[in-house]
Write an enzyme that holds these catalytic residues in place. Structure first.
Site, PDB file in Angstrom:
ATOM      1  CG  HIS A  20      -1.673  -1.217   1.310  1.00  0.00           C
ATOM      2  ND1 HIS A  20      -2.892  -1.331   0.848  1.00  0.00           N
ATOM      3  CD2 HIS A  20      -1.409  -2.467   1.973  1.00  0.00           C
ATOM      4  CE1 HIS A  20      -3.547  -2.454   1.104  1.00  0.00           C
ATOM      5  NE2 HIS A  20      -2.604  -3.161   1.627  1.00  0.00           N
ATOM      6  CG  HIS A 200      -6.580  -6.921   1.574  1.00  0.00           C
ATOM      7  ND1 HIS A 200      -6.058  -6.421   0.382  1.00  0.00           N
ATOM      8  CD2 HIS A 200      -5.412  -6.500   2.598  1.00  0.00           C
ATOM      9  CE1 HIS A 200      -5.104  -5.848   0.468  1.00  0.00           C
ATOM     10  NE2 HIS A 200      -4.534  -5.529   1.748  1.00  0.00           N
ATOM     11  CD  GLU A 203      -4.877  -8.404   7.095  1.00  0.00           C
ATOM     12  OE1 GLU A 203      -5.913  -7.746   6.251  1.00  0.00           O
ATOM     13  OE2 GLU A 203      -3.935  -7.818   7.307  1.00  0.00           O
ATOM     14  CG  ASP A 285       0.701  -1.257   5.283  1.00  0.00           C
ATOM     15  OD1 ASP A 285       0.192  -0.625   4.442  1.00  0.00           O
ATOM     16  OD2 ASP A 285      -0.018  -2.221   5.847  1.00  0.00           O
TER      17      ASP A 285
END
Ligand SMILES: [Zn+2]
Length: 348
Positions: A20, A200, A203, A285
């Site tokens: 991201h 996504h 997760e 990230d």
């Protein structure tokens, strides 16, 4: 000639399909952007910015970074720095998320955001060997209507030739308590526009493989981001392996952000690959975890007990997971194979 400032994990050529851009912003850049935007930060020392102890406090920091992005130039800067930083650790090709829900709600124009990101990526590509395309991320917290509006606006931009870097959509942010079915209209609209689709799923702690099935069967996702919950459903593992549905796995993120595993030693990455799944290793990230792609590969080597050659092979196989066309994939595969032989030798 091998640069001795880099280790083998930096040198392995890599694709990255789950990163991201807002999670890659250098701490010093956040401080400068926050000052420029008039957004006070809770810390003076930039190195203290990315401290959090739960998914909720992580998201608070992530949203704070998002709020510092107020102009086209800000988006250009973070995209440029992100790709340059990735290239320093072996990144050769990335499909990178940006998640503009907050910015659009605050009145920013998607056209400006995409133009800024594109400008930054082009500047980085001119200086490095890395290439980068974009994935527009639907923020699940904003609901299905906002997701559909994002895709429709993207369609307008594409029709006027202003979003050529955006090749697909995804859906990220929170997973708990979110019914994935609400995003079906957005995904259907994306398919009609000729955009690729990822999502996504599987997760968060407490989420099983059902969201992965919904993403594939209801949303028509062609790729799954994270997807580690798949190991709880051997039938789904076998299906994704045979249908070559890739999973973009972020091992360190699963430990540090999602807290799904206590350490990489518990992570199912190796078992997933042994089961025949098509996988990539990604940083998610990285700036927020004091991470980069080379360190991620090193962490997997040390934590999961695999060799550099195993990782280099996984990186080569990951090219199949990209949305590049067949000719570009073949070129990249030839490059990776040649580079890898020089790095890890015949073991690869
Ligand atoms: Zn992610």
């Amino acid at each position: 000639m091998v640069d001795d400032r880099l280790d083998v994990y930096d040198l392995i050529p890599k694709v990255e399909l789950h990163c991201h851009v807002e999670g890659t912003v250098r701490p010093g850049t956040v401080v400068e952007l926050a000052r420029k935007a008039g957004r006070p930060l809770p810390v003076d020392d930039p190195s203290l910015l990315y401290r959090y102890d739960s998914l909720d406090s992580f998201l608070a920091v992530f949203w704070l970074v998002q709020e510092t992005l107020v102009s086209r130039d800000d988006w250009a800067r973070i995209a440029y720095e992100s790709v340059v930083d990735g290239a320093a650790h072996g990144l050769r090709y990335r499909e990178m998320f940006f998640t503009p829900a907050r910015h659009l709600a605050a009145g920013q124009d998607l056209g400006d955001i995409v133009a800024g990101l594109t400008e930054g990526i082009e500047a980085a590509e001119a200086e490095t060997a890395a290439r980068c395309m974009l994935i527009a991320g639907i923020d699940k917290a904003y609901g299905g209507g906002a997701g559909l509006a994002l895709v429709e606006r993207l369609g307008e931009l594409r029709r006027s030739g202003r979003a050529e870097r955006v090749i697909g959509i995804g859906a990220d942010s929170t997973e708990l308590g979110v019914d994935m079915r609400q995003f079906q209209p957005a995904y259907a609209a994306a398919r009609d526009l000729g955009l690729r689709r990822t999502c996504h799923a599987g997760e968060a702690v407490g989420v099983g493989p059902e969201n992965i099935r919904l993403a594939i069967d209801v949303l028509g996702a062609q790729r799954i981001d994270h997807g580690v919950a798949i190991v709880e459903d051997p039938t789904l593992v076998a299906r994704c392996a045979s249908e070559r549905i890739p999973l973009t796995v972020c091992p360190t993120s699963n430990v540090v952000i999602a807290n799904r595993y206590r350490s990489l030693a518990e992570h199912p990455l190796v078992a997933m690959r042994d089961a025949g799944l098509l996988l990539t290793i990604n940083t998610d990230d990285p700036a927020m975890m004091d991470l980069d792609l080379g360190r991620e590969y090193r962490a997997v080597a040390e934590g999961c007990g695999v060799t550099a050659a195993w990782l280099a092979n996984l990186a080569i196989d990951g090219i199949e997971s990209t949305w590049l066309d067949a000719a570009d994939r073949a070129t990249l595969r030839a490059e990776f194979t040649a580079m890898t032989e020089g790095i890890v030798g015949d073991d690869a």
